[in-house]
Design a protein around this motif. Structure first.
Motif, PDB file in Angstrom:
ATOM      1  N   LYS A 148       0.825  -1.237  -0.109  1.00  0.00           N
ATOM      2  CA  LYS A 148       0.242  -0.127  -0.127  1.00  0.00           C
ATOM      3  C   LYS A 148       0.898   1.150  -0.006  1.00  0.00           C
ATOM      4  O   LYS A 148       1.742   1.203   0.800  1.00  0.00           O
ATOM      5  CB  LYS A 148      -0.841  -0.067   1.028  1.00  0.00           C
ATOM      6  CG  LYS A 148      -1.801   1.284   1.309  1.00  0.00           C
ATOM      7  CD  LYS A 148      -2.502   1.004   2.662  1.00  0.00           C
ATOM      8  CE  LYS A 148      -3.438   2.426   2.795  1.00  0.00           C
ATOM      9  NZ  LYS A 148      -4.138   2.877   1.493  1.00  0.00           N
ATOM     10  N   LEU A 172       3.876   2.125   2.140  1.00  0.00           N
ATOM     11  CA  LEU A 172       3.632   2.321   3.638  1.00  0.00           C
ATOM     12  C   LEU A 172       3.668   1.298   4.348  1.00  0.00           C
ATOM     13  O   LEU A 172       4.149   1.050   5.575  1.00  0.00           O
ATOM     14  CB  LEU A 172       1.958   3.194   3.332  1.00  0.00           C
ATOM     15  CG  LEU A 172       1.395   3.360   4.771  1.00  0.00           C
ATOM     16  CD1 LEU A 172       2.323   4.568   5.534  1.00  0.00           C
ATOM     17  CD2 LEU A 172       0.041   3.788   4.698  1.00  0.00           C
ATOM     18  N   ARG A 173       2.920   0.122   3.770  1.00  0.00           N
ATOM     19  CA  ARG A 173       3.163  -1.069   4.384  1.00  0.00           C
ATOM     20  C   ARG A 173       2.920  -2.209   3.367  1.00  0.00           C
ATOM     21  O   ARG A 173       2.329  -1.991   2.333  1.00  0.00           O
ATOM     22  CB  ARG A 173       2.365  -1.219   5.717  1.00  0.00           C
ATOM     23  CG  ARG A 173       0.794  -1.530   5.137  1.00  0.00           C
ATOM     24  CD  ARG A 173      -0.308  -1.602   6.503  1.00  0.00           C
ATOM     25  NE  ARG A 173      -0.790  -0.557   6.694  1.00  0.00           N
ATOM     26  CZ  ARG A 173      -2.049  -0.174   6.304  1.00  0.00           C
ATOM     27  NH1 ARG A 173      -2.482  -0.684   5.299  1.00  0.00           N
ATOM     28  NH2 ARG A 173      -2.601   1.113   6.560  1.00  0.00           N
ATOM     29  N   GLY A 188       1.508  -5.914   6.833  1.00  0.00           N
ATOM     30  CA  GLY A 188       0.868  -5.245   8.003  1.00  0.00           C
ATOM     31  C   GLY A 188       1.825  -4.764   8.896  1.00  0.00           C
ATOM     32  O   GLY A 188       2.988  -5.211   8.897  1.00  0.00           O
ATOM     33  N   ASP A 189       1.652  -3.475   9.105  1.00  0.00           N
ATOM     34  CA  ASP A 189       2.523  -2.798  10.100  1.00  0.00           C
ATOM     35  C   ASP A 189       3.245  -3.226  11.315  1.00  0.00           C
ATOM     36  O   ASP A 189       4.355  -3.315  11.643  1.00  0.00           O
ATOM     37  CB  ASP A 189       2.218  -1.303  10.131  1.00  0.00           C
ATOM     38  CG  ASP A 189       0.867  -0.892  10.369  1.00  0.00           C
ATOM     39  OD1 ASP A 189       0.087  -0.301   9.701  1.00  0.00           O
ATOM     40  OD2 ASP A 189       0.379  -1.839  11.302  1.00  0.00           O
ATOM     41  N   LEU A 190       2.240  -3.982  11.996  1.00  0.00           N
ATOM     42  CA  LEU A 190       2.729  -4.660  13.186  1.00  0.00           C
ATOM     43  C   LEU A 190       3.760  -6.024  12.970  1.00  0.00           C
ATOM     44  O   LEU A 190       4.746  -5.981  13.656  1.00  0.00           O
ATOM     45  CB  LEU A 190       1.337  -5.399  14.049  1.00  0.00           C
ATOM     46  CG  LEU A 190       0.717  -4.276  14.760  1.00  0.00           C
ATOM     47  CD1 LEU A 190      -0.542  -5.257  15.398  1.00  0.00           C
ATOM     48  CD2 LEU A 190       1.497  -3.508  15.789  1.00  0.00           C
ATOM     49  N   ALA A 191       3.250  -6.777  12.105  1.00  0.00           N
ATOM     50  CA  ALA A 191       4.342  -8.037  11.651  1.00  0.00           C
ATOM     51  C   ALA A 191       5.487  -7.152  11.175  1.00  0.00           C
ATOM     52  O   ALA A 191       6.951  -7.688  11.436  1.00  0.00           O
ATOM     53  CB  ALA A 191       3.760  -8.653  10.585  1.00  0.00           C
ATOM     54  N   SER A 236       5.303   2.901   7.485  1.00  0.00           N
ATOM     55  CA  SER A 236       4.514   3.032   8.660  1.00  0.00           C
ATOM     56  C   SER A 236       5.360   2.451   9.854  1.00  0.00           C
ATOM     57  O   SER A 236       5.334   3.141  11.153  1.00  0.00           O
ATOM     58  CB  SER A 236       3.389   2.301   8.406  1.00  0.00           C
ATOM     59  OG  SER A 236       2.603   2.311   9.608  1.00  0.00           O
ATOM     60  N   SER A 267       6.956   3.948  13.814  1.00  0.00           N
ATOM     61  CA  SER A 267       6.734   3.366  15.211  1.00  0.00           C
ATOM     62  C   SER A 267       8.006   3.179  15.663  1.00  0.00           C
ATOM     63  O   SER A 267       8.333   2.853  16.677  1.00  0.00           O
ATOM     64  CB  SER A 267       5.597   2.300  15.040  1.00  0.00           C
ATOM     65  OG  SER A 267       6.036   1.216  14.146  1.00  0.00           O
ATOM     66  N   ARG A 295      -3.620   1.882  25.786  1.00  0.00           N
ATOM     67  CA  ARG A 295      -3.133   1.914  24.278  1.00  0.00           C
ATOM     68  C   ARG A 295      -3.578   3.110  23.630  1.00  0.00           C
ATOM     69  O   ARG A 295      -3.231   3.619  22.355  1.00  0.00           O
ATOM     70  CB  ARG A 295      -3.623   0.701  23.583  1.00  0.00           C
ATOM     71  CG  ARG A 295      -2.839  -0.618  24.053  1.00  0.00           C
ATOM     72  CD  ARG A 295      -3.040  -1.658  22.962  1.00  0.00           C
ATOM     73  NE  ARG A 295      -1.780  -2.532  23.225  1.00  0.00           N
ATOM     74  CZ  ARG A 295      -1.541  -3.545  22.243  1.00  0.00           C
ATOM     75  NH1 ARG A 295      -2.245  -3.557  21.235  1.00  0.00           N
ATOM     76  NH2 ARG A 295      -0.347  -4.310  22.495  1.00  0.00           N
ATOM     77  N   ALA A 351      -3.511   6.396  22.593  1.00  0.00           N
ATOM     78  CA  ALA A 351      -2.126   7.038  22.250  1.00  0.00           C
ATOM     79  C   ALA A 351      -2.339   8.838  22.194  1.00  0.00           C
ATOM     80  O   ALA A 351      -3.109   9.295  21.260  1.00  0.00           O
ATOM     81  CB  ALA A 351      -1.433   6.786  21.116  1.00  0.00           C
ATOM     82  N   ARG A 390      -1.428  11.826  20.550  1.00  0.00           N
ATOM     83  CA  ARG A 390      -0.966  11.880  19.005  1.00  0.00           C
ATOM     84  C   ARG A 390      -0.170  13.490  18.545  1.00  0.00           C
ATOM     85  O   ARG A 390      -0.515  14.240  19.434  1.00  0.00           O
ATOM     86  CB  ARG A 390      -2.107  11.855  17.970  1.00  0.00           C
ATOM     87  CG  ARG A 390      -2.922  10.426  18.090  1.00  0.00           C
ATOM     88  CD  ARG A 390      -2.058   9.278  17.455  1.00  0.00           C
ATOM     89  NE  ARG A 390      -2.767   7.811  17.669  1.00  0.00           N
ATOM     90  CZ  ARG A 390      -2.159   6.923  16.913  1.00  0.00           C
ATOM     91  NH1 ARG A 390      -1.143   7.104  16.048  1.00  0.00           N
ATOM     92  NH2 ARG A 390      -2.791   5.736  17.037  1.00  0.00           N
ATOM     93  N   ALA A 409       1.968   7.273  19.487  1.00  0.00           N
ATOM     94  CA  ALA A 409       1.621   5.822  18.847  1.00  0.00           C
ATOM     95  C   ALA A 409       1.491   4.871  19.981  1.00  0.00           C
ATOM     96  O   ALA A 409       2.329   4.975  20.980  1.00  0.00           O
ATOM     97  CB  ALA A 409       2.300   5.267  17.730  1.00  0.00           C
ATOM     98  N   PRO A 410       0.479   3.759  20.005  1.00  0.00           N
ATOM     99  CA  PRO A 410       0.658   2.566  20.689  1.00  0.00           C
ATOM    100  C   PRO A 410       1.974   1.745  20.523  1.00  0.00           C
ATOM    101  O   PRO A 410       2.055   1.452  19.192  1.00  0.00           O
ATOM    102  CB  PRO A 410      -0.720   1.790  20.507  1.00  0.00           C
ATOM    103  CG  PRO A 410      -1.443   2.526  19.441  1.00  0.00           C
ATOM    104  CD  PRO A 410      -0.623   3.681  18.671  1.00  0.00           C
ATOM    105  N   PRO A 438       4.330  -1.211  19.612  1.00  0.00           N
ATOM    106  CA  PRO A 438       4.145  -2.518  19.393  1.00  0.00           C
ATOM    107  C   PRO A 438       4.817  -3.588  20.243  1.00  0.00           C
ATOM    108  O   PRO A 438       4.264  -4.333  20.756  1.00  0.00           O
ATOM    109  CB  PRO A 438       4.448  -2.618  17.840  1.00  0.00           C
ATOM    110  CG  PRO A 438       4.129  -1.404  17.263  1.00  0.00           C
ATOM    111  CD  PRO A 438       4.547  -0.478  18.456  1.00  0.00           C
TER     112      PRO A 438
END
Lengths: 127, 369
Positions: free
Chosen positions: B23, B34-35, B38-41, B229, B233, B296, B298, B300, B321-322, B324
Motif C-alpha cells: 500500500k 506505507l506497508r 501489515g505494519d505490526l508484523a 509506517s 513506530s 493503548r 495514544a 498523537r 503511537a501505541p 507495538p
C-alpha cells in the motif's frame, strides 16, 4: 470489498439490520485498510444512548486513530467484547467477526437514508 | 502549488513493491510503500529478526575536493573535517538564527569526499544551502539524490543475512561506519546506520542495481519487506527525532535536547554559530521528553499536554503511537522545563479526555545486545 447487502455511511461504517429495529455496525474493509493494523478499540457500554453523528467509539492503529460515529440514533444493545483482546479482527474480518456494536434504533426507517453498496463504492472510488 | 507540482516520483523498486502488494503513500513528493502485509508484523520483524526497506526518497548530496571538509565545517553544526575516513556522524544544518533546517548523517567516504544524507522533505533545501555555503571553498557540491537508491536491512539478523551476500567481513564495519563493497555482486556503499533502534545496514546503490540487491536480499527468505509506517513506530520507540515533528526551523538543536551535535569548539565560523553560542548558555523554556500512557489510547501529534489538576497547558505532543513492542502508548512532547523531570505526572488531552501520562527518559526501547 463492498458487500451489496449492507448499508454504509460516508464515514466508512457498515450497518446491517439483524433484528427488529436492531442494527449491527462495523467499519468497512476500506477503512481498516486505511488504518493499518488495529491495536485498540474503544466501544460504548451496553445501555448507552447515542444520537446520530455522536462518537460511538474509536479504532486505533500504530499509524492513526479514527472515531466511529453513530450512524443513527438509538440505544447500545450489544458490544463486541472479543475486540478488547483481539482488535485485529477488524483487519482480518471487517464485515464479520470484526463487528463493533449493535444499536436498537429509535427510528428504523432512518436506515433507508444510508448509502447502498453502489453508492458507497462510488464514494470510495472517488478516493 | 499547481497540480503539475503534485506529480509524485517513483523509486526504481516501485514495480517490486507493487508485486509484493504494497500500500503506497505520498511522502515528500515520492510514492513510497506505507506497508505490505501489515505494519505490526513488519515492526516486529525488525525487532526480532530483520526487515528490508526502500529509502530511496532520502536525499544524497556529495561534496568533493580539497576543501570539502572545510566547507561542511562552515555549513553544518558538526565537525565534519574531524570525521575519520570511513566513519559517519549524526549532525544538523541550521539557519543563521540557529533554527534547524534538517538533521543529517554525514559519511566521510574519502580523504576529500563526503556523502550527506538529508530527509526527503528537506533534500532540496539542504542541497541548495550546501551549494550556497560551499561557494567560497575549493569543493564541488553535487545533488546526487537521483543518483542513488537507498535500501536498508534493519534488525538483529541483519549482519548474518548480509554476510552471505558480501565478501566484506562485517565485523570490520562498525556502527556509524561505511565501507565500499559489493552485495550480491553489485557495487554498494555499505553503512552500519539506521533509524530503527536495531543493528542494521543502509546500502547506497546505483538506481539500476536496486532491484538486483533487493531481490537478492528478499530471496534469502530472512527479511520482511517493511514500509514507512513501521519505520515511524520503530524510530519513535527508539526515541529518535523526526524532522517536522520533534525538529523544526523554529527550534535550535539545544531546544531539542541535541546540543551535543553543535561543535562550538571546532575552529572557524559556521552558519548559526553566533545564535547557537547564545542558545548554549540559556535554558529552553520547554524540553523534549518521553511520555508513557498506561493504556493503548495514544497521545498523537499536536495534542495538548496539560496539568492533571488545573488543566493548564504545559506543552504539546510531537509524535505518539501505541508501541507495538511495549504494549502501551508512547509519545514525545515538548513540555515546560520545570515539569520535564522523569516521573513527573502530567496529562494529555486525547480528543477531549484528560488522560494521565508520566514523563520518562528517552529512549522508550533500547536493544539488549
Amino acid at each position: 470489498m463492498v458487500p451489496e447487502q449492507l448499508k454504509y455511511t460516508p464515514e466508512h461504517e457498515w450497518v446491517v439490520l439483524v433484528g427488529e429495529s436492531v442494527v449491527r455496525i462495523g467499519i468497512t474493509d476500506y477503512a481498516q485498510n486505511q488504518l493499518g493494523d488495529v491495536v485498540f478499540v474503544q466501544l460504548p457500554e451496553v445501555g448507552e444512548r447515542v444520537t446520530a453523528g455522536q462518537t460511538l467509539g474509536e479504532v486505533e492503529s500504530t499509524k492513526s486513530v479514527s472515531d466511529i460515529f453513530a450512524p443513527l440514533a438509538g440505544e447500545v444493545t450489544a458490544r463486541n467484547d472479543e475486540l478488547d483482546g483481539s482488535p485485529e479482527l477488524i483487519n482480518t474480518d471487517a464485515y464479520g467477526a470484526g463487528w463493533m456494536v449493535e444499536l436498537r434504533l429509535d427510528d428504523a426507517s432512518a436506515l433507508d437514508e444510508l448509502l447502498d453498496g453502489a453508492g458507497y463504492r462510488e464514494l470510495v472510488d472517488q478516493g | 502549488m499547481s497540480s503539475a507540482d503534485a506529480v509524485t516520483r517513483r523509486t526504481p523498486l516501485h514495480d517490486v513493491h507493487e508485486k509484493l502488494g504494497a500500500k503506497f503513500t505520498d511522502f515528500a513528493g515520492w510514492q513510497m510503500p506505507l506497508r505490505y502485509e501489515g505494519d505490526l508484523a513488519e515492526h516486529n520483524a525488525v525487532r526480532g529478526s530483520a526487515g528490508l526497506f526502500d529509502l530511496t526518497h532520502m536525499g544524497e548530496i556529495v561534496l568533493s575536493g580539497p576543501q570539502a571538509g572545510a566547507a561542511l565545517d562552515y555549513a553544518l553544526v558538526g565537525h565534519a573535517s574531524a570525521i575519520a575516513v570511513g566513519k559517519a556522524r549524526y549532525t544538523m544544518i541550521c539557519a543563521e538564527n540557529g533554527g534547524i533546517l534538517d538533521d543529517l548523517i554525514v559519511y566521510r567516504t574519502g580523504e576529500q569526499e563526503y556523502l550527506v544524507v538529508a530527509n526527503a522533505g528537506n533534500a532540496t533545501v539542504v542541497a541548495e544551502a550546501l551549494i550556497t555555503r560551499g561557494a567560497g571553498f575549493d569543493t564541488e557540491v553535487r545533488d546526487e539524490s537521483t543518483g542513488y537508491a537507498l535500501l536498508a536491512v534493519q534488525g538483529p539478523d541483519s549482519a548474518g543475512i548480509l554476510a552471505a551476500l558480501t565478501p566484506t567481513d562485517l565485523s570490520t564495519v562498525r556502527y556509524y561506519a561505511s565501507y565500499p563493497t559489493t552485495v550480491a555482486g553489485v557495487h554498494v556503499l555499505l553503512a552500519r546506520t539506521g533509524y530503527t533502534g536495531e543493528d542494521g545496514f543502509e546500502l547506497f546503490v546505483a538506481p539500476e542495481s536496486a532491484q538486483a540487491v533487493w531481490t537478492a536480499l528478499h530471496e534469502t527468505g530472512r527479511v520482511v519487506p517493511c514500509g514507512l509506517s513501521c519505520r515511524d513506530s520503530l524510530r519513535l520507540e527508539a526515541g529518535m527525532p523526526l524532522y517536522g515533528n520533534e525538529l523544526t526551523a523554529e527550534l535550535t538543536p539545544y531546544d531539542a535536547g541535541l546540543g551535543r551535535v553543535v561543535k562550538l569548539d571546532k575552529p572557524g565560523d559556521f552558519v548559526g554559530r553566533a545564535a547557537l553560542e547564545v542558545a548554549a548558555k540559556s535554558t529552553p523554556s520547554r524540553s523534549l521528553v518521553g511520555l508513557v500512557a498506561p493504556g493503548r489510547r495514544a497521545p498523537r501529534h499536536g495534542y495538548r499536554v496539560v496539568d492533571p489538576e488545573s488543566g493548564a497547558e504545559l506543552g504539546v505532543v510531537t509524535s505518539g503511537a501505541p508501541s507495538p513492542t511495549l504494549g502501551h502508548a508512547v509519545a514525545m512532547a515538548y513540555v515546560d522545563t520545570e515539569r520535564a523531570e522523569p516521573g513527573s505526572a502530567l496529562a494529555v488531552d486525547i480528543r477531549g479526555t484528560m488522560s494521565p501520562v508520566e514523563v520518562v527518559a528517552l529512549p522508550f526501547y533500547r536493544r539488549s545486545a
